[in-house]
Design an enzyme around this catalytic site. Structure first.
Site, mmCIF file in Angstrom:
data_model
loop_
_atom_site.group_PDB
_atom_site.id
_atom_site.type_symbol
_atom_site.label_atom_id
_atom_site.label_comp_id
_atom_site.label_asym_id
_atom_site.label_seq_id
_atom_site.Cartn_x
_atom_site.Cartn_y
_atom_site.Cartn_z
ATOM 1 N N HIS A 187 -11.752 -16.525 2.053
ATOM 2 C CA HIS A 187 -12.989 -16.842 1.330
ATOM 3 C C HIS A 187 -14.163 -16.258 2.108
ATOM 4 O O HIS A 187 -14.403 -16.636 3.252
ATOM 5 C CB HIS A 187 -13.145 -18.354 1.200
ATOM 6 C CG HIS A 187 -14.364 -18.763 0.438
ATOM 7 N ND1 HIS A 187 -14.491 -18.564 -0.911
ATOM 8 C CD2 HIS A 187 -15.519 -19.346 0.833
ATOM 9 C CE1 HIS A 187 -15.668 -19.017 -1.318
ATOM 10 N NE2 HIS A 187 -16.306 -19.494 -0.265
ATOM 11 N N ASP B 152 -18.102 -15.929 1.771
ATOM 12 C CA ASP B 152 -19.345 -16.206 1.064
ATOM 13 C C ASP B 152 -20.184 -14.929 1.024
ATOM 14 O O ASP B 152 -20.476 -14.340 2.068
ATOM 15 C CB ASP B 152 -20.114 -17.317 1.778
ATOM 16 C CG ASP B 152 -19.478 -18.681 1.566
ATOM 17 O OD1 ASP B 152 -19.018 -18.944 0.444
ATOM 18 O OD2 ASP B 152 -19.433 -19.469 2.519
ATOM 19 N N ASP C 231 -14.861 -23.069 -3.993
ATOM 20 C CA ASP C 231 -15.949 -23.606 -3.172
ATOM 21 C C ASP C 231 -17.231 -23.854 -3.945
ATOM 22 O O ASP C 231 -18.266 -24.113 -3.354
ATOM 23 C CB ASP C 231 -16.221 -22.637 -2.009
ATOM 24 C CG ASP C 231 -17.121 -23.232 -0.944
ATOM 25 O OD1 ASP C 231 -17.066 -24.457 -0.741
ATOM 26 O OD2 ASP C 231 -17.877 -22.477 -0.311
ATOM 27 N N HIS D 199 -22.589 -18.822 -5.218
ATOM 28 C CA HIS D 199 -22.722 -20.271 -5.089
ATOM 29 C C HIS D 199 -23.449 -20.762 -3.843
ATOM 30 O O HIS D 199 -23.567 -21.985 -3.644
ATOM 31 C CB HIS D 199 -21.352 -20.954 -5.205
ATOM 32 C CG HIS D 199 -20.413 -20.675 -4.070
ATOM 33 N ND1 HIS D 199 -19.334 -19.853 -4.198
ATOM 34 C CD2 HIS D 199 -20.392 -21.125 -2.801
ATOM 35 C CE1 HIS D 199 -18.687 -19.806 -3.052
ATOM 36 N NE2 HIS D 199 -19.307 -20.569 -2.184
#
Length: 1085
Positions: A290, A292, A402, A612
């Protein structure tokens, strides 16, 4: 015959007649604590396994020669640029910085003769920050994390020839989680420096390394298996046997220890063969990374994180055949393709092998609460098209592990984008109620469903610990439905992905399951789609969850970083408007080319900013500034597109005009009749349903004004038009009377448009959270004197100044416009806020004389209803919710809607409606929301329940008519094209259900005059329409068009044809179920 004694026959026993020595019971807690001694640091480190991990280490000249070039400021130069500069000699032990700077190292390696035959040679580089290893030809090889994590790079066999070999290492002066100036989420420290602790060639002892992992997992079994199980006791005994067999002075003891471990782990844990036992697994591991797209680091650094992380995984796949790796976000693949083409090619090869799995189908892992419905569509459209054009297939699984809550329309949009599966786990963070399911069918507002799985390990960054595998069963909440689960493992958030240690641990976890049992059997070697394929076969029996997956945490993200949210709303509106107008222009004038490339650029930036941690406002200040720059570019491109369209239409944008010369630009798909300002003091009426509306004279008289403003006593004013009478005192509305319905809307003694402020100190996540206890700190703000701001023939307004603190204030203008026949009148409020607070939350309240146990909130392509009471903890958890352009509280026969132009946070408690305006968290951005803010909201009373009146008024509030002038301004007749565009080229007919909204008009993605060549070009020209039911009931209507249409097809979001639609005489019928989103393609002649 009897009484004689016979000798006993049977196996001879060696069991001693007498006890040779006393043997005590194993004191469990002491022997369990002893386990740590073999691998711990501290006083035993030189006498335990750590002492044998390496056979030899060399560093410094001539084996490791270092030189460095410091990139200027915070630039991130390419390999070619960096290596063109002069490098200066440096050494391990030096410091590099400050934060966010880049330093390129030239590393010359020479393996000494006594190491050339060692089994495993690695370069160990630890600068306590992120780095990327490059070969001398400019190809990235592997990422480095630092801080004793992912610090090793395996030397190629070609380096064993005794000659010098050159590599480069690009150092980024940030850790995996940026440069926090305190705990992880604190604003970055701009002056952080990093020490190069290690730069050495290491001959690793593979036996010691493997024993360390053996012992780690058996030790976990001893600690975590039930103490009343023989499997736990055997693990404890095995660990102690290994401790006793280990001899720090004898490397051969390592093999003895490993043989002991084999009795618990089995004999196959050194290879992927461990997964070939043929026994049925229940936990399916998938490697994941993951990343970001921004968070505690800027977008610019993420681009490098992608290259570091994914090159790691490609390398691991060559060493671990069982590794399958899934990664989402088409934007990150595009960055890789553009900036690191050799890594992208490497990834493509692994995708072709079926081991690297692009997943998710969306442009980024976006927020799903605040983006518009069309933005969610474009996330899928751009994501799926990228995957299909670059890897030859689309994604089947939507992947958002997430994101902070999940919109109620996502299942419908997923299915329309070719995905029937969904994975998340974020609801495991709920801080009030525990979500009850692991595997279930999630159902949208329209009834569409997807299979949802939430990994019971409750993380998307599992460390592949023994406990992660164990929790995959012990925390599974759907065992009566299906007992299998996904284990999503790998370093994440800041990137990295699986490590060799994690892969080795999982091999041993499988060995434990097959050899002694108890631990759920884990398997590697399958994809996420393989897992969901098995679920799909039994999905008809799964439990269901209807509506939104509300996240009981991070509610503050609906409000934090107000400017980002305003820009998002404004961007979505301008893209919608321009696509409509460009479509019309491209059909009207063949010389005008639909600006697909510009639209793609704009959409990709808007979609990226919906990531997000960007749109929700939970990233650092650097990332916020990057998003501001992207939005500025979006609006700049928009201006250029509108300028070109204006030339086609023969119009120009003006600030003032006359009734004769003026035109109003309308981009909404229904008849509008509104008063528009044409000069400082004059107004006109714009009326019609086409893109360009002619103006009419607004009839007024001094004796009978359309709206009045009167001071009835000191500081108390009344605004009045034909529909409403509004009493204002000290900035608050103390009476709102509907003259037509003869109804007072403000409860006696209460005040609407009342500013309130709250203390805002969440338990930890400042930018993210607002906690329920903040409601206990409510303080009304007392405003100064209200004055008349201006009185015009068609409107009147009052102004009030409100002091928030010595540093902050609000200037509020309340306006009542002329009532237009056939249109519901509303009150408009414009606030200019100077905001310089610390950990405060500003809201505005509207108590209304309406009772209902539910309030309605606009969401993407529909409405979601939420409780106005706190009957249960599930109800109370929704003390702050997300709303788009309106929130509504209605009872039978009457209601009130609150409109807004840029806000998303809302609450309705009892009869009090509350719009969230501004927060002031100090982490991770110390300056979040500080400065000047311009906010508009409206109060819309309405007879009847929630209806198309509110839906349309909310659209209009966000899409005001724009004043234009034609080229023929001043002449007796406007241009013919202007007259032609007074009628809409495509619309829903007047007899259609008013609940239907024609939301999107655009050109087909692959039209021959539009396509950019990513996917096969389709002959001819087409127009795509997106229509939805906005109110939640069967909605029928007719689409009429003046375009030369040859056929109409219903298509999905990706514009694949589904069913042909009957088209005759320029019309086709539309019949939608409640909250259905339908897309149609009109093929033009």
């Amino acid at each position: 015959m009897g009484g004689e004694t016979r000798a006993q026959r049977g196996p001879k026993s060696d069991y001693a007649l007498q006890a040779p020595r006393p043997v005590g019971q194993m004191i469990t807690n002491i022997y369990k604590d002893r386990i740590n001694q073999l691998t711990a640091g501290g006083q035993y480190a030189g006498h335990n396994l750590n002492a044998l991990m390496n056979e030899a280490v060399v560093s410094g000249q001539p084996h490791v020669q270092l030189s460095v070039w410091h990139a200027p400021d915070q630039t991130r130069p390419s390999f070619k640029e960096a290596t063109s500069h002069e490098f200066k000699r440096t050494n391990a032990g030096e410091w590099f910085g400050p934060s966010w700077t880049t330093h390129w190292f030239k590393v010359v390696l020479k393996v000494p003769s006594h190491l050339r035959d060692k089994r495993l040679l690695e370069l160990h580089w630890d600068a306590n920050n992120e780095g990327l290893v490059w070969n001398e030809h400019g190809h990235p090889l592997q990422g480095l994390t630092g801080g004793n994590e992912r610090v090793e790079w395996v030397l190629p066999d070609s380096f064993r020839n005794g000659e010098e070999h050159l590599i480069y290492i690009e150092m980024a002066c940030n850790g995996m989680f940026g440069n926090p100036g305190g705990d992880t989420i604190q604003p970055p420290d701009p002056n952080r420096y990093f020490r190069l602790d290690r730069a050495e060639i290491v001959a690793v002892d593979p036996d010691a390394r493997q024993l360390h992992i053996d012992y780690w997992i058996i030790g976990d079994a001893a600690r975590e298996f039930p103490q009343d199980s023989w499997e736990q006791h055997k693990a404890l005994k095995t660990c102690n046997q290994i401790v006793e067999a280990f001899d720090v002075n004898n490397r051969d003891s390592l093999k003895v220890c490993r043989k002991i471990a084999e009795g618990y782990l089995g004999s196959q844990v050194d290879s992927s063969a461990v997964y070939q036992s043929g026994k049925e697994p229940v936990v399916f591991g998938i490697g994941h990374c993951h990343i970001d797209s921004c968070w505690l680091w800027p977008f610019a650094e993420t681009k490098r994180k992608v290259a570091r992380s994914w090159s790691n995984q490609c390398g691991l796949m060559e060493r671990y055949p069982e590794l399958h790796f899934a990664c989402s976000q088409a934007q990150q693949y595009k960055w890789l393709k553009e900036l690191y083409p050799s890594v992208f090619d490497r990834v493509k090869r692994k995708v072709a092998e079926g081991r690297f799995h692009p997943i998710g189908g969306s442009w980024v892992e976006h927020d799903t609460n605040m983006p518009s419905g069309e933005s969610l569509v474009r996330q899928f459209l751009y994501g799926q098209r990228f995957y299909e054009s670059n890897f030859g297939s689309r994604c089947q699984t939507f992947w958002l592990p997430d994101t902070f809550g999940y919109s109620s329309q996502l299942p419908q949009l997923c299915r329309l984008a070719g995905m029937s599966r969904f994975l998340t786990q974020k609801l495991s963070w709920n801080n009030i109620n525990r979500f009850p399911h692991t595997t279930f069918n999630w159902v949208a507002l329209d009834g569409t469903q997807v299979i949802c799985h939430m990994p019971p390990s409750e993380t998307y960054t599992a460390e592949a610990h023994f406990g992660d595998v164990k929790r995959s069963m012990s925390q599974h909440k759907s065992l009566d439905q299906d007992h299998t689960s996904l284990l999503v493992f790998g370093k994440g958030d800041g990137g990295g992905g699986p490590t060799w240690q994690q892969l080795e641990k999982l091999r041993r976890c499988r060995g434990v399951s097959d050899t002694v049992g108890v631990l759920p059997r884990v398997h590697l070697g399958n994809s996420v789609d393989d897992f969901f394929d098995k679920l799909e076969r039994k999905a008809d029996s799964f439990v269901t969850w209807y509506g939104e997956l509300y996240f009981e945490l991070h509610r503050g993200t609906y409000t934090t970083q107000s400017n980002n949210k305003r820009n998002n709303r404004k961007s979505e509106i301008v893209l919608r408007d321009l696509e409509l107008l460009a479509t019309i222009a491209s059909i009207k004038d063949e010389s005008y080319k639909y600006p697909k490339k510009k639209f793609d650029t704009m959409w990709e930036m808007v979609l990226l900013c919906q990531f997000h941690d960007c749109l929700p406002g939970s990233s650092i200040e650097m990332a916020v500034h990057e998003s501001m720059e992207m939005y500025a570019e979006v609006f700049k491109i928009a201006e250029s597109i509108f300028k070109d369209i204006s030339e086609v239409f023969g119009v120009s944008q003006v600030r003032t005009t006359t009734v004769a010369d003026g035109i109003a630009l309308n981009t909404l798909p229904w008849h509008r009749k509104e008063v528009v300002d044409i000069s400082e003091n004059e107004a006109a009426v714009a009326c019609g349903n086409g893109p360009l509306l002619r103006l009419r004279t607004l009839k007024t008289s001094q004796d009978d004004p359309l709206v009045s403003a009167k001071q009835v006593s000191k500081g108390i004013f009344v605004l009045e038009n034909d529909q409403l009478r509004v009493r204002v005192e000290a900035g608050a509305i103390t009476s709102l009377y509907d003259r037509k319905a003869e109804r007072e809307l403000i409860p006696k003694g209460q005040k609407a448009n009342q500013y309130v402020i709250f203390d805002d100190k969440p338990l930890y996540w400042q930018a993210w959270d607002v906690e329920v206890y903040h409601l206990d700190t409510r303080k009304p703000l007392h405003s100064g004197e209200t004055k008349i701001h201006e009185i015009k023939k068609h409107s009147a307004s009052l102004i009030t100044h409100t002091k928030i603190s010595d540093k902050s204030s609000v200037k509020t203008i309340i306006t009542l416009g002329a009532a237009v026949e056939g249109q519901q009148s509303h009150i408009e409020v414009a606030a200019t806020v100077e905001w310089h607070e610390t950990m405060k939350f500003l809201k505005v309240e509207f108590p209304v004389d309406i009772r209902n146990t539910e309030a309605s909130y606009e969401t993407q392509f529909g409405i979601v209803r939420r409780p106005t009471h706190y009957n249960t903890s599930w109800d109370m958890a929704k003390f702050e919710v997300c709303s788009h352009r309106f929130a509504d509280l209605s009872e039978h026969g009457y209601g009130v809607s609150i409109l807004n132009d840029s806000k998303y946070g809302f609450a309705t408690a009892g009869n009090v409606m509350r719009l969230s305006l501004l927060r002031s968290p100090k982490a991770p951005d110390a300056h979040a929301d500080m400065g000047t803010h311009h906010i508009r909201w409206g109060i819309l009373p309405h007879q009847g329940g929630l209806s198309h009146v509110t839906v349309r008024k909310a659209f209009e509030f966000n899409n005001p008519l724009k004043l234009l002038s034609s080229r023929a301004a001043g002449s007796s007749s406007p241009g013919s094209l202007v007259l032609d565009l007074a009628r809409p080229p495509v619309c829903l007919t007047q007899d259609s259900s008013p609940a239907l909204v024609l939301d999107t008009v655009k050109r087909g993605e692959d039209d021959e005059d539009v396509s950019r060549g990513e996917l096969p070009v389709k002959e001819g020209r087409s127009v795509v329409l997106r229509i939805y039911d906005s109110l939640g009931g069967r909605a029928r209507g007719t689409v009429a068009t003046t375009w030369d249409v040859t056929r109409v097809c219903k298509v999905n979001l990706l514009e694949d044809e589904l069913d042909e639609v009957k088209f005759a005489d320029g019309e086709f019928a539309v019949d939608l179920r409640a909250f259905e989103v339908a897309t149609f393609k009109l093929q033009l002649a």
